[in-house]
Write a protein that holds these residues in place. Structure first.
Motif, short mmCIF file in Angstrom:
data_model
loop_
_atom_site.label_atom_id
_atom_site.label_comp_id
_atom_site.label_asym_id
_atom_site.label_seq_id
_atom_site.Cartn_x
_atom_site.Cartn_y
_atom_site.Cartn_z
N ASP A 1 -25.27 18.83 5.96
CA ASP A 1 -24.52 19.56 6.99
C ASP A 1 -25.30 20.75 7.54
O ASP A 1 -25.17 21.11 8.70
CB ASP A 1 -23.17 20.03 6.44
N SER B 1 -18.62 15.05 5.80
CA SER B 1 -18.18 13.74 6.25
C SER B 1 -19.14 12.63 5.82
O SER B 1 -18.72 11.58 5.32
CB SER B 1 -18.03 13.74 7.77
N PHE B 2 -20.44 12.84 6.02
CA PHE B 2 -21.40 11.79 5.67
C PHE B 2 -21.35 11.47 4.18
O PHE B 2 -21.21 10.31 3.79
CB PHE B 2 -22.83 12.16 6.08
N SER C 1 -18.02 9.93 2.99
CA SER C 1 -17.88 8.54 3.45
C SER C 1 -18.86 7.62 2.73
O SER C 1 -18.48 6.52 2.29
CB SER C 1 -18.10 8.46 4.95
N TYR D 1 -20.98 2.44 6.49
CA TYR D 1 -21.05 2.95 5.12
C TYR D 1 -20.91 1.80 4.12
O TYR D 1 -21.58 1.80 3.08
CB TYR D 1 -19.98 4.01 4.87
N ALA E 1 -23.36 11.66 11.31
CA ALA E 1 -22.48 10.93 10.39
C ALA E 1 -21.74 9.87 11.19
O ALA E 1 -20.92 10.20 12.06
CB ALA E 1 -21.50 11.89 9.73
N PRO E 2 -22.02 8.59 10.95
CA PRO E 2 -21.33 7.53 11.69
C PRO E 2 -19.81 7.60 11.50
O PRO E 2 -19.33 7.99 10.43
CB PRO E 2 -21.87 6.24 11.08
N SER E 3 -19.09 7.22 12.52
CA SER E 3 -17.63 7.20 12.41
C SER E 3 -17.11 5.83 11.98
O SER E 3 -15.97 5.72 11.55
CB SER E 3 -16.99 7.61 13.74
N ASP E 4 -17.94 4.80 12.06
CA ASP E 4 -17.54 3.44 11.71
C ASP E 4 -17.66 3.21 10.20
O ASP E 4 -18.77 3.24 9.65
CB ASP E 4 -18.43 2.44 12.46
N PRO E 5 -16.54 2.98 9.51
CA PRO E 5 -16.60 2.75 8.06
C PRO E 5 -17.48 1.57 7.66
O PRO E 5 -18.03 1.55 6.57
CB PRO E 5 -15.14 2.49 7.68
#
Length: 181
Positions: free
Chosen positions: A150, A60-61, A64, A163, A156-160
């Motif tokens: 991982d 995910s990190f 993104s 990024y 890993a932030p969830s807010d785009p």
């Protein structure tokens, strides 16, 4: 929660870079050469390769972060990045880039899966030996980066938006500057 004690608020590989600066430098140098150094592939195209590999590895990190950097450098932006990550064959990209992304995806599965047919298809679509080499190395390196991030269960932030902010910094200053904080 990360498996080791990392500096609070530092997501993904950034936290790992702060934790062990002596390994951060060569890793950032590798990323900088592969993704920003001289090449006939654009920076956005190389970031897209990193994104597709990271997405395939469910990191995910990295997916993104590099997706945001690719989006900032490709004319089609986030829509193009998402299209390529979803379905290489239907994405609005060149046949050469499609062939290179297929090679990267094969390498992600198993380096030996990148066979003569895949390489011939890339060459037929106009890819050079250097572009094929760099595609394979980007794919292999991002398998390592994905497992590093991982394997230590980094945040890993969830807010785009987080990024997108970091992407601008990478586009403007590169990976070496980011690794130093």
């Amino acid at each position: 929660m990360a498996h080791i004690q990392l500096e609070p608020g530092q997501p993904g590989i950034l936290g790992l870079f702060r934790f062990r600066p002596e390994t951060a430098k060569p890793l950032a140098e590798l990323a900088d050469v592969l993704l920003r150094g001289p090449s006939t592939l654009s920076r956005g195209e190389r970031e897209l390769i990193a994104t597709v590999v990271s997405r395939g590895n469910d990191c995910s990190f990295c997916a993104s972060a590099h997706g945001a950097v690719a989006s900032a450098q490709l004319a089609g932006g986030a829509a193009l990045v998402e299209a390529a990550a979803q379905d290489i064959d239907q994405a609005p990209i060149s046949d050469k880039l499609k062939a290179l992304l297929r090679i990267a995806s094969l390498v992600r599965e198993d380096g030996r899966a990148a066979d003569e047919a895949a390489v011939l298809a890339a060459k037929t679509a106009g890819a050079t030996d250097l572009e094929i080499h760099d595609t394979v190395l980007i794919a292999a390196a991002f398998c390592m980066f994905n497992r590093y991030v991982d394997g230590l269960a980094t945040f890993a932030p969830s807010d785009p938006a987080s990024y997108a902010n970091q992407a601008r910094n990478i586009v403007d200053h590169g990976y070496l500057a980011v690794s130093r904080g």
